[in-house]
Design a protein around this motif. Structure first.
Motif, PDB file in Angstrom:
ATOM      1  N   GLU A 105       0.834  -1.204   0.000  1.00 10.69           N
ATOM      2  CA  GLU A 105       0.000   0.000   0.000  1.00 10.69           C
ATOM      3  C   GLU A 105       0.869   1.254   0.000  1.00 10.69           C
ATOM      4  O   GLU A 105       0.566   2.228  -0.687  1.00 10.69           O
ATOM      5  N   GLN A 106       1.952   1.214   0.757  1.00 15.15           N
ATOM      6  CA  GLN A 106       2.849   2.371   0.817  1.00 15.15           C
ATOM      7  C   GLN A 106       3.508   2.606  -0.538  1.00 15.15           C
ATOM      8  O   GLN A 106       3.655   3.744  -0.975  1.00 15.15           O
ATOM      9  N   ALA A 107       3.890   1.536  -1.215  1.00 17.29           N
ATOM     10  CA  ALA A 107       4.491   1.674  -2.550  1.00 17.29           C
ATOM     11  C   ALA A 107       3.491   2.306  -3.513  1.00 17.29           C
ATOM     12  O   ALA A 107       3.851   3.186  -4.301  1.00 17.29           O
ATOM     13  N   ASN A 108       2.239   1.876  -3.438  1.00 13.47           N
ATOM     14  CA  ASN A 108       1.211   2.464  -4.305  1.00 13.47           C
ATOM     15  C   ASN A 108       1.023   3.949  -4.013  1.00 13.47           C
ATOM     16  O   ASN A 108       0.872   4.756  -4.925  1.00 13.47           O
ATOM     17  N   LYS A 109       1.041   4.309  -2.737  1.00 13.14           N
ATOM     18  CA  LYS A 109       0.897   5.718  -2.366  1.00 13.14           C
ATOM     19  C   LYS A 109       2.088   6.537  -2.860  1.00 13.14           C
ATOM     20  O   LYS A 109       1.931   7.669  -3.302  1.00 13.14           O
ATOM     21  N   THR A 110       3.272   5.960  -2.790  1.00 11.67           N
ATOM     22  CA  THR A 110       4.470   6.658  -3.255  1.00 11.67           C
ATOM     23  C   THR A 110       4.406   6.876  -4.759  1.00 11.67           C
ATOM     24  O   THR A 110       4.703   7.967  -5.252  1.00 11.67           O
ATOM     25  N   ILE A 111       3.989   5.863  -5.484  1.00 11.85           N
ATOM     26  CA  ILE A 111       3.861   5.978  -6.939  1.00 11.85           C
ATOM     27  C   ILE A 111       2.813   7.032  -7.291  1.00 11.85           C
ATOM     28  O   ILE A 111       3.009   7.846  -8.191  1.00 11.85           O
ATOM     29  N   GLU A 112       1.714   7.046  -6.560  1.00 10.86           N
ATOM     30  CA  GLU A 112       0.676   8.055  -6.783  1.00 10.86           C
ATOM     31  C   GLU A 112       1.220   9.454  -6.504  1.00 10.86           C
ATOM     32  O   GLU A 112       0.962  10.396  -7.255  1.00 10.86           O
ATOM     33  N   ALA A 113       1.995   9.595  -5.443  1.00  6.51           N
ATOM     34  CA  ALA A 113       2.579  10.896  -5.099  1.00  6.51           C
ATOM     35  C   ALA A 113       3.517  11.377  -6.198  1.00  6.51           C
ATOM     36  O   ALA A 113       3.539  12.563  -6.536  1.00  6.51           O
ATOM     37  N   ILE A 114       4.284  10.465  -6.770  1.00 11.12           N
ATOM     38  CA  ILE A 114       5.187  10.832  -7.864  1.00 11.12           C
ATOM     39  C   ILE A 114       4.376  11.377  -9.036  1.00 11.12           C
ATOM     40  O   ILE A 114       4.727  12.395  -9.631  1.00 11.12           O
ATOM     41  N   GLY A 115       3.276  10.716  -9.359  1.00 12.81           N
ATOM     42  CA  GLY A 115       2.419  11.180 -10.450  1.00 12.81           C
ATOM     43  C   GLY A 115       1.855  12.562 -10.179  1.00 12.81           C
ATOM     44  O   GLY A 115       1.813  13.424 -11.064  1.00 12.81           O
ATOM     45  N   ILE A 116       1.440  12.797  -8.946  1.00 11.09           N
ATOM     46  CA  ILE A 116       0.902  14.111  -8.574  1.00 11.09           C
ATOM     47  C   ILE A 116       1.982  15.173  -8.695  1.00 11.09           C
ATOM     48  O   ILE A 116       1.755  16.257  -9.239  1.00 11.09           O
ATOM     49  N   LEU A 117       3.173  14.873  -8.198  1.00 16.67           N
ATOM     50  CA  LEU A 117       4.272  15.838  -8.265  1.00 16.67           C
ATOM     51  C   LEU A 117       4.639  16.160  -9.709  1.00 16.67           C
ATOM     52  O   LEU A 117       4.876  17.318 -10.056  1.00 16.67           O
ATOM     53  N   LYS A 118       4.676  15.137 -10.560  1.00 14.92           N
ATOM     54  CA  LYS A 118       4.994  15.378 -11.972  1.00 14.92           C
ATOM     55  C   LYS A 118       3.907  16.227 -12.622  1.00 14.92           C
ATOM     56  O   LYS A 118       4.194  17.079 -13.453  1.00 14.92           O
ATOM     57  N   GLY A 119       2.660  15.999 -12.232  1.00  8.95           N
ATOM     58  CA  GLY A 119       1.564  16.807 -12.757  1.00  8.95           C
ATOM     59  C   GLY A 119       1.673  18.254 -12.316  1.00  8.95           C
ATOM     60  O   GLY A 119       1.409  19.180 -13.084  1.00  8.95           O
ATOM     61  N   LEU A 120       2.070  18.471 -11.072  1.00  6.60           N
ATOM     62  CA  LEU A 120       2.220  19.837 -10.565  1.00  6.60           C
ATOM     63  C   LEU A 120       3.348  20.579 -11.276  1.00  6.60           C
ATOM     64  O   LEU A 120       3.289  21.796 -11.444  1.00  6.60           O
ATOM     65  N   GLN A 121       4.373  19.853 -11.697  1.00  7.65           N
ATOM     66  CA  GLN A 121       5.515  20.493 -12.348  1.00  7.65           C
ATOM     67  C   GLN A 121       5.121  21.213 -13.628  1.00  7.65           C
ATOM     68  O   GLN A 121       5.768  22.177 -14.011  1.00  7.65           O
TER      69      GLN A 121
END
Length: 85
Positions: free
Chosen positions: A45-61
């Motif tokens: 679950e933590q890995a999935n959350k980390t991957i989701e966070a990466i996607g959000i950060l890339k979107g914010l960029q």
């Protein structure tokens, strides 16, 4: 322009980094509680959350509302997250 609301007190910010700073400074106890809750999360679950966070950060960029400095900071944070996966 996008608005970012604090989930703890409802205060509104124009930039996501301002919201993040606010949460760190004003709701430290909430962060501590969230860390304790995260400890109960399974590694998958933590890995999935980390991957989701990466996607959000890339979107914010790519957000037109961010300065070059904020985009660079988000890029650095994204690289750190990617190193965790």
């Amino acid at each position: 322009m996008a608005k970012y609301n604090c989930k703890y007190c409802g205060e509104v910010f124009e930039k996501p980094l301002d919201l993040a700073r606010h949460v760190r400074m004003k709701h430290k106890r909430a962060t501590t509680r969230a860390k304790k809750a995260a400890e109960k999360v399974t590694p998958a679950e933590q890995a999935n959350k980390t991957i989701e966070a990466i996607g959000i950060l890339k979107g914010l960029q790519v957000s037109p509302n961010l300065s070059a400095e904020e985009k660079k900071l988000l890029g650095d944070v994204t690289k750190t997250f990617e190193g965790l996966v």
